[in-house]
Design an enzyme around this catalytic site. Sequence first.
Site, PDB file in Angstrom:
ATOM      1  N   SER A  12       0.828  -1.211   0.000  1.00 28.08           N
ATOM      2  CA  SER A  12       0.000   0.000   0.000  1.00 28.08           C
ATOM      3  C   SER A  12       0.858   1.256   0.000  1.00 28.08           C
ATOM      4  O   SER A  12       0.425   2.298  -0.471  1.00 28.08           O
ATOM      5  CB  SER A  12      -0.887   0.035   1.243  1.00 28.08           C
ATOM      6  OG  SER A  12      -1.710  -1.087   1.284  1.00 28.08           O
ATOM      7  N   HIS A  48      -0.816  -2.431  -7.448  1.00 28.59           N
ATOM      8  CA  HIS A  48      -1.601  -2.159  -6.241  1.00 28.59           C
ATOM      9  C   HIS A  48      -3.096  -2.281  -6.539  1.00 28.59           C
ATOM     10  O   HIS A  48      -3.684  -1.427  -7.185  1.00 28.59           O
ATOM     11  CB  HIS A  48      -1.248  -0.750  -5.739  1.00 28.59           C
ATOM     12  CG  HIS A  48      -1.901  -0.393  -4.452  1.00 28.59           C
ATOM     13  ND1 HIS A  48      -2.278   0.881  -4.109  1.00 28.59           N
ATOM     14  CD2 HIS A  48      -2.261  -1.165  -3.400  1.00 28.59           C
ATOM     15  CE1 HIS A  48      -2.830   0.872  -2.915  1.00 28.59           C
ATOM     16  NE2 HIS A  48      -2.838  -0.356  -2.473  1.00 28.59           N
ATOM     17  N   GLU A  94      -3.126   0.406  -9.497  1.00 27.48           N
ATOM     18  CA  GLU A  94      -1.998   1.318  -9.682  1.00 27.48           C
ATOM     19  C   GLU A  94      -0.784   0.486 -10.075  1.00 27.48           C
ATOM     20  O   GLU A  94      -0.478  -0.519  -9.406  1.00 27.48           O
ATOM     21  CB  GLU A  94      -1.699   2.068  -8.375  1.00 27.48           C
ATOM     22  CG  GLU A  94      -2.743   3.103  -8.005  1.00 27.48           C
ATOM     23  CD  GLU A  94      -2.455   3.810  -6.675  1.00 27.48           C
ATOM     24  OE1 GLU A  94      -2.932   4.927  -6.502  1.00 27.48           O
ATOM     25  OE2 GLU A  94      -1.774   3.231  -5.807  1.00 27.48           O
ATOM     26  N   ASN A 130      -3.819   6.316  -2.009  1.00 29.79           N
ATOM     27  CA  ASN A 130      -3.641   6.376  -0.557  1.00 29.79           C
ATOM     28  C   ASN A 130      -3.000   7.694  -0.129  1.00 29.79           C
ATOM     29  O   ASN A 130      -3.307   8.225   0.934  1.00 29.79           O
ATOM     30  CB  ASN A 130      -2.808   5.195  -0.050  1.00 29.79           C
ATOM     31  CG  ASN A 130      -3.617   3.912  -0.018  1.00 29.79           C
ATOM     32  OD1 ASN A 130      -4.843   3.947   0.037  1.00 29.79           O
ATOM     33  ND2 ASN A 130      -2.946   2.778  -0.066  1.00 29.79           N
TER      34      ASN A 130
END
Length: 407
Positions: free
Chosen positions: A119, A140, A152, A190
């Site tokens: 992450s 991701h 991602e 994130n």
Amino acid sequence: MYIFKAGVVGAGTMGAEIAQVISYSGLPVVLKDIDQAILDKGMQKIHGIYQRRVDRGKMDLHTMEEKLALIELTLSYDGFKDLDVIIEAVPENIDLKVRVFQELDGICPEGAIFASNTSALSISEMGAATQRPEKMIGIHFFFPAHVMKLVEVIPGLDTAQDTVDSVVSFAESLRKIPVVVKECPGFLVNRLLAPFLNEAVRCVQEGAATPEEIDKQVAGFGMPMGPLVLSDALGLDVAWSVAQTLYTEYGERMRPPRLFQLLVEAGRLGEKAGAGFYEYGADGKESLPVLIEKARRETTVTGSEFSVERCLLPLINEAALCLEENIASPADIDMAMMAGTGMRRGDRPIGPLGLADEMGLDAVLGQLEEFQRKYGERFRPARYLRLKVKAKHLGKKVGKGFLEYAA
Ligand SMILES: NC(=O)c1ccc[n+]([C@@H]2O[C@H](COP(=O)([O-])OP(=O)(O)OC[C@H]3O[C@@H](n4cnc5c(N)ncnc54)[C@H](O)[C@@H]3O)[C@@H](O)[C@H]2O)c1
């Protein structure tokens, strides 16, 4: 490079779902864990995902059996000698991830691509620990991986273009939307979500509003879910570990509020623990009001005001900082936030840059400056936002802002 067979290491929350996604696309996949019970639970979960398709008439039983047969469960690396890509989904700990890739390095074919579902940890650091940094990449997925369309794709500093191209095609073959993101802590989604979530928690801590009020207003404005109910769903321990990494890397503007840590320490980890910002039936944990009181005694700030903008503008500002650093193009930033978080305004999908353009970049800048005066440096406007306003790229009303609009 064409991918004929894949491996997934770690069969927890993400790994099992990623294996399901791969099998659904028709590729064989080896799923490894260190615990047979977790492998069995992972397979049950995969079975459940397929069964729901069968129940809804979207798949026949025979096809389900065929897809399930593509998944091989294992506790060893025996099945890893002929894989083209390996996706690592073990817990978010750099030492553990490095150890897994070093083990894989000695076992997998030389040309195999190593992908991490991390992450927020560094892809370049993982690559440097192997003999194949040009083959290391971030891929991701978002939770739940079988539903969320965004992936991602994060090249490290030494990742070869061929590796990027192969992983983009692979992600497309999984029916996902890949967005290539330059490596930075938290990558794109994130990184943008963190200041938004932090600010919502700070509003609770400072008594500006209750979780219910914040979630209702934010969801009403531009998110499918409010920030606090989202944190409870993600798991506060997972969100906390990402928040810590981002604070270490970016400094003060990403400082997580004290209440966040107190909730984690009290075991209020969200839905899965039966308690978080909301109650889900767990007994015996310290209550939210008690923890708020504790946080306030330690931090002294009270009496601030909640507004949707107070939570959303730090997210927009972070998107402007990403533009400044060439993390992704404006269109990709908006696409990633729409596909990764479901961001919208009313019924219309919209990303943070499109939203800023609709609000007017001069208004966004003015509001950020006001928050900066009132609440501090974490609201300091991005230089690129100031530059846009100076250049009179004020947004949709003038046909040009972060994005361009046809006359
Ligand atoms: N949970 C999310 O919402 C989410 C979303 C996107 C990315 N991620 C990332 O995905 C990764 C995995 O997260 P998760 O939530 O699935 O974690 P998890 O704890 O649910 O699963 C991790 C699994 O890895 C297994 N494991 C540990 N060491 C191993 C080893 N040496 N070999 C094989 N298996 C091993 C564990 O037994 C466990 O089953 C993390 O990097 C996390 O940051 C999580």
